[in-house]
Design a protein around this motif. Sequence first.
Motif, PDB file in Angstrom:
ATOM      1  N   SER A  91      -5.932   4.851   6.110  1.00  0.00           N
ATOM      2  CA  SER A  91      -6.853   5.956   6.356  1.00  0.00           C
ATOM      3  C   SER A  91      -8.182   5.741   5.639  1.00  0.00           C
ATOM      4  N   TYR A  92      -8.116   5.313   4.388  1.00  0.00           N
ATOM      5  CA  TYR A  92      -9.341   5.058   3.612  1.00  0.00           C
ATOM      6  C   TYR A  92     -10.209   3.995   4.283  1.00  0.00           C
ATOM      7  N   MET A  93      -9.566   2.905   4.713  1.00  0.00           N
ATOM      8  CA  MET A  93     -10.334   1.808   5.307  1.00  0.00           C
ATOM      9  C   MET A  93     -10.922   2.211   6.652  1.00  0.00           C
ATOM     10  N   LEU A  94     -10.178   2.978   7.434  1.00  0.00           N
ATOM     11  CA  LEU A  94     -10.701   3.454   8.709  1.00  0.00           C
ATOM     12  C   LEU A  94     -11.916   4.365   8.501  1.00  0.00           C
ATOM     13  N   SER A  95     -11.987   5.003   7.326  1.00  0.00           N
ATOM     14  CA  SER A  95     -13.131   5.849   7.012  1.00  0.00           C
ATOM     15  C   SER A  95     -14.373   5.039   6.657  1.00  0.00           C
ATOM     16  N   GLY A  96     -14.203   3.731   6.500  1.00  0.00           N
ATOM     17  CA  GLY A  96     -15.345   2.880   6.189  1.00  0.00           C
ATOM     18  C   GLY A  96     -15.900   3.107   4.799  1.00  0.00           C
ATOM     19  N   LYS A  97     -14.994   3.224   3.823  1.00  0.00           N
ATOM     20  CA  LYS A  97     -15.407   3.462   2.443  1.00  0.00           C
ATOM     21  C   LYS A  97     -14.849   2.390   1.509  1.00  0.00           C
ATOM     22  N   PRO A  98     -15.555   2.098   0.415  1.00  0.00           N
ATOM     23  CA  PRO A  98     -14.992   1.213  -0.608  1.00  0.00           C
ATOM     24  C   PRO A  98     -13.766   1.882  -1.235  1.00  0.00           C
ATOM     25  N   VAL A  99     -12.866   1.063  -1.757  1.00  0.00           N
ATOM     26  CA  VAL A  99     -11.619   1.596  -2.307  1.00  0.00           C
ATOM     27  C   VAL A  99     -11.413   1.099  -3.737  1.00  0.00           C
ATOM     28  N   LEU A 100     -11.056   2.028  -4.618  1.00  0.00           N
ATOM     29  CA  LEU A 100     -10.594   1.699  -5.963  1.00  0.00           C
ATOM     30  C   LEU A 100      -9.089   1.925  -5.967  1.00  0.00           C
ATOM     31  N   ALA A 101      -8.319   0.855  -6.172  1.00  0.00           N
ATOM     32  CA  ALA A 101      -6.858   0.946  -6.097  1.00  0.00           C
ATOM     33  C   ALA A 101      -6.216   0.438  -7.380  1.00  0.00           C
ATOM     34  N   SER A 102      -5.349   1.255  -7.939  1.00  0.00           N
ATOM     35  CA  SER A 102      -4.542   0.859  -9.092  1.00  0.00           C
ATOM     36  C   SER A 102      -3.154   0.528  -8.560  1.00  0.00           C
ATOM     37  N   VAL A 103      -2.886  -0.769  -8.402  1.00  0.00           N
ATOM     38  CA  VAL A 103      -1.674  -1.219  -7.695  1.00  0.00           C
ATOM     39  C   VAL A 103      -1.138  -2.506  -8.313  1.00  0.00           C
ATOM     40  N   ASP A 104       0.059  -2.867  -7.896  1.00  0.00           N
ATOM     41  CA  ASP A 104       0.678  -4.095  -8.383  1.00  0.00           C
ATOM     42  C   ASP A 104      -0.144  -5.322  -8.006  1.00  0.00           C
ATOM     43  N   GLU A 105      -0.058  -6.324  -8.861  1.00  0.00           N
ATOM     44  CA  GLU A 105      -0.787  -7.579  -8.657  1.00  0.00           C
ATOM     45  C   GLU A 105      -0.412  -8.248  -7.345  1.00  0.00           C
ATOM     46  N   ASP A 106       0.876  -8.171  -6.992  1.00  0.00           N
ATOM     47  CA  ASP A 106       1.357  -8.856  -5.787  1.00  0.00           C
ATOM     48  C   ASP A 106       1.519  -7.905  -4.600  1.00  0.00           C
ATOM     49  N   SER A 107       0.795  -6.797  -4.605  1.00  0.00           N
ATOM     50  CA  SER A 107       0.955  -5.791  -3.557  1.00  0.00           C
ATOM     51  C   SER A 107       0.147  -6.126  -2.311  1.00  0.00           C
TER      52      SER A 107
ATOM     53  N   GLU B 218       3.759   1.323 -10.993  1.00  0.00           N
ATOM     54  CA  GLU B 218       4.242  -0.052 -10.917  1.00  0.00           C
ATOM     55  C   GLU B 218       5.518  -0.128 -10.082  1.00  0.00           C
ATOM     56  N   GLY B 219       5.566  -1.096  -9.175  1.00  0.00           N
ATOM     57  CA  GLY B 219       6.746  -1.296  -8.343  1.00  0.00           C
ATOM     58  C   GLY B 219       6.860  -0.339  -7.171  1.00  0.00           C
ATOM     59  N   ASN B 220       5.840   0.492  -6.969  1.00  0.00           N
ATOM     60  CA  ASN B 220       5.897   1.490  -5.905  1.00  0.00           C
ATOM     61  C   ASN B 220       4.965   1.090  -4.769  1.00  0.00           C
ATOM     62  N   GLY B 221       5.531   0.716  -3.642  1.00  0.00           N
ATOM     63  CA  GLY B 221       4.703   0.380  -2.489  1.00  0.00           C
ATOM     64  C   GLY B 221       4.109  -1.003  -2.508  1.00  0.00           C
ATOM     65  N   ASN B 222       4.701  -1.909  -3.304  1.00  0.00           N
ATOM     66  CA  ASN B 222       4.101  -3.250  -3.379  1.00  0.00           C
ATOM     67  C   ASN B 222       4.420  -4.111  -2.160  1.00  0.00           C
ATOM     68  N   LEU B 223       5.393  -3.694  -1.333  1.00  0.00           N
ATOM     69  CA  LEU B 223       5.760  -4.501  -0.167  1.00  0.00           C
ATOM     70  C   LEU B 223       5.173  -3.975   1.139  1.00  0.00           C
ATOM     71  N   CYS B 224       4.372  -2.926   1.070  1.00  0.00           N
ATOM     72  CA  CYS B 224       3.776  -2.394   2.295  1.00  0.00           C
ATOM     73  C   CYS B 224       2.400  -1.822   2.007  1.00  0.00           C
ATOM     74  N   LEU B 225       1.646  -1.608   3.062  1.00  0.00           N
ATOM     75  CA  LEU B 225       0.327  -1.004   2.926  1.00  0.00           C
ATOM     76  C   LEU B 225       0.481   0.505   3.070  1.00  0.00           C
ATOM     77  N   PRO B 226       0.164   1.274   2.015  1.00  0.00           N
ATOM     78  CA  PRO B 226       0.302   2.738   2.121  1.00  0.00           C
ATOM     79  C   PRO B 226      -0.565   3.292   3.248  1.00  0.00           C
ATOM     80  N   SER B 227      -0.056   4.313   3.934  1.00  0.00           N
ATOM     81  CA  SER B 227      -0.827   4.914   5.020  1.00  0.00           C
ATOM     82  C   SER B 227      -2.161   5.445   4.516  1.00  0.00           C
ATOM     83  N   LYS B 228      -2.185   5.847   3.256  1.00  0.00           N
ATOM     84  CA  LYS B 228      -3.442   6.325   2.662  1.00  0.00           C
ATOM     85  C   LYS B 228      -4.498   5.225   2.666  1.00  0.00           C
ATOM     86  N   MET B 229      -4.081   4.001   2.387  1.00  0.00           N
ATOM     87  CA  MET B 229      -5.027   2.883   2.366  1.00  0.00           C
ATOM     88  C   MET B 229      -5.576   2.626   3.765  1.00  0.00           C
TER      89      MET B 229
END
Length: 300
Positions: free
Chosen positions: A213-229, A200-211
């Motif tokens: 990378s995941y999207m460029l791989s063309g895969k569905p994503v399961l993300a546990s993140v802040d509501e307003d992230s 909670e509160g970690n990375g809610n103001l930016c898109l993590p580089s991991k995300m």
Amino acid sequence: IDFVYNDGWQLFGLYRIAKVCKKYRIPYMVPIQDIYPECLFTNKNYPGLLKWMIKTMLLPIDKYYQKHAACVRTISVEMRDYLSETRKVPKNNYLVVNNWQNDSDFLKDYPKRVDDGKIVFAYVGSINEHANVDKMIKAFAAADIPNGELRIYGGGNKKDECVKLVNNLGLKNVVFDMVSREKVAYVQSQADVLILALPEGNGNLCLPSKMTSYMLSGKPVLASVDEDSATKRYIQEADCGIAVRPDDVEAIKEGFISFAKKSKENLKKKGDNSKAYSRQYLTREVNLNMVVERIKELLK
């Protein structure tokens, strides 16, 4: 000198360059990746008085080089809005440019995984206190998916604890491995769903580089993140996965189960959405061009 891209050392380096640019009336762009001094306190339990003293000393420095910049480059709408409000700089002085990766790695036509009847979930990245890998493992165990497999790639100071957790839970369908940067795109291509879990509160103001990378791989994503992230916003805009509450093992478990119930066709559609969105918004070509065009405008 007609223009300066002010990408100096955080706070003091940026401030010194900004002072010189202002003195000689040289326009400059300043890129903001992390928000100082606020990020100094993320997941830290400093006394309130100490936090106040540090912010009182450092915040005016950050405000100075943003206030006098011809343009401030940020990496998300959420970051722009926060900085505009707290630094009292007009929103139109900010340029939102997503971080990009070497997307050519993700354009290769990797062979598909042999149809083994499994649904493979994968996490690729550092295994540290900010990754919540232990919560992923507990949630996966609780989901009890008969044909499920969780692959965890990477190292870090929490890896031994996570390996021990897997052994204590008696999980035979959770595997650990290392991966070189060159192999990241390949191992991600072999998964059905990619996972990330931020505290909670970690990375809610930016898109993590991991995300990215995941999207460029063309895969569905399961993300546990802040509501307003930004991460949750991207998942919703792209329709490429499921976002659940942060630090919540039960919510992550339900995410695992939800994906396990989806058809192969549905998983492929979510993955295709990921790829299409990332090609439109998250590539080097698209985002670097935005920076170049803004600089050209400022030099007119």
